[in-house]
Design an enzyme around this catalytic site. Structure first.
Site, PDB file in Angstrom:
ATOM      1  CD  GLU A  67      -6.080  -0.450   2.328  1.00 51.54           C
ATOM      2  OE1 GLU A  67      -6.910  -0.081   1.493  1.00 51.54           O
ATOM      3  OE2 GLU A  67      -5.856  -1.778   2.486  1.00 51.54           O
ATOM      4  CB  SER A 113     -10.278  -2.427   2.449  1.00 51.70           C
ATOM      5  OG  SER A 113     -10.761  -3.534   1.781  1.00 51.70           O
ATOM      6  NE  ARG A 147      -3.585  -2.357  -0.167  1.00 51.64           N
ATOM      7  CZ  ARG A 147      -3.419  -3.495  -0.699  1.00 51.64           C
ATOM      8  NH1 ARG A 147      -2.216  -3.626  -1.516  1.00 51.64           N
ATOM      9  NH2 ARG A 147      -4.235  -4.367  -0.535  1.00 51.64           N
TER      10      ARG A 147
END
Length: 301
Positions: free
Chosen positions: A292, A221, A172
């Site tokens: 995130e 998410s 990520r």
């Protein structure tokens, strides 16, 4: 001459549909307009915030100071084949859904990977977006051949291109191209066509519809999956938080790693809910969940 809008409502430009206005806002339609907007910000001493699809961001209820640049109209692309490879040259605002369809038209594997990721190209690169499923490819770094970045040069800006191997990719994250603004990328994949790929994509999307709250506003998410066997969603569910709500922000009863927007939701509701989830999961399992999410606006430290 660049003339940004003032006090532009950003609620419809982010996937949670919350947050305050942009002090100044512009949606450039060409890379030259983007350069002119950056120079306007420099001349007027305004901070710049970039929006790419509006997923994975939480906009403060008081909005964003400075200039917000929305990349949505930077959506030009071209496709071609060369030496057994399929290429897509795309600007920063091209949606991942569009990229999925371009690969799908050629019956190539990235279509399956991209079918489950919201947002636009540049955000996918910045976050090295990916999926939990064991797919190939499963992360953005696997389909990037090169990317082009605007970098400040004297009183103006110049383009610099980085090859895939010159970027530092991790879970990520992507590094080594900053500081700068991603304006374009060249994506590639071998011409290895997959039979009945369209059926696989349709099946995968139907399965996600059963497991994920795709009919409600969310950012996808919310938390990164920690190392180990348990996913973030499994840990949040095990903590008994499915359906838990603070204000208008709720942990989805369908998938615990999705936080969804309920009537009257504010950005602060999501901020408090995220903190509550992190505290409870740590208290119960001694695992620190990392988001995130990119926080836009003045959230303090």
């Amino acid at each position: 001459m660049i003339q940004p809008q003032t006090q532009k409502n950003l609620k419809n430009l982010n996937s949670w549909r919350v947050g305050g206005p942009a002090e100044y806002y512009l949606r450039p339609s060409t890379q030259q307009e983007l350069i002119e907007a950056l120079m306007w910000a420099d001349q007027n001493k305004k901070n710049v915030t970039h929006l790419s699809g509006g997923s994975n961001v939480l906009v403060h209820d008081e909005g964003i100071k400075g200039l917000v640049l929305d990349h949505k109209a930077l959506n030009h692309f071209e496709t071609y084949y060369e030496k057994g490879q399929f290429f897509i040259r795309a600007e920063s605002g091209v949606s991942k859904k569009k990229l999925m369809n371009l690969f799908l038209e050629e019956s190539l594997a990235p279509a399956l990977f991209l079918s489950g990721i919201p947002g636009a190209l540049s955000g996918g690169i910045v976050m090295n977006a990916g999926v939990r499923e064991e797919l190939k490819p499963r992360e953005f770094c696997e389909i990037i051949h090169s990317l082009t970045v605007l970098k400040k040069s004297g009183s103006g800006y110049k383009r610099k291109t980085y090859l895939q191997g010159e970027i530092s990719w991790s879970y990520r994250k992507s590094k080594n191209w900053q500081p700068g603004v991603i304006v374009e990328a060249l994506l590639s994949w071998p011409d290895d066509k997959i039979e009945k790929l369209r059926e696989q994509v349709t099946e995968a999307q139907s399965l996600r519809g059963l497991k994920q709250p795709l009919d409600q506003p969310s950012c996808g998410s919310t938390f990164r999956n920690p190392t180990g066997d348990k996913s973030a969603g499994a840990l949040i569910e095990a903590a008994g938080l499915k359906g838990y709500q603070i204000g208008g922000a709720m942990v989805s009863p369908k998938h615990a790693n999705f936080l969804v927007t309920r009537p009257g939701a504010k950005a602060i509701d999501f901020y408090k809910l995220i903190q509550h989830i992190q505290k409870l999961v740590y208290d119960q399992f001694k695992i620190e969940l990392q988001t995130e999410i990119v926080y836009l606006g003045d959230w303090g430290s």
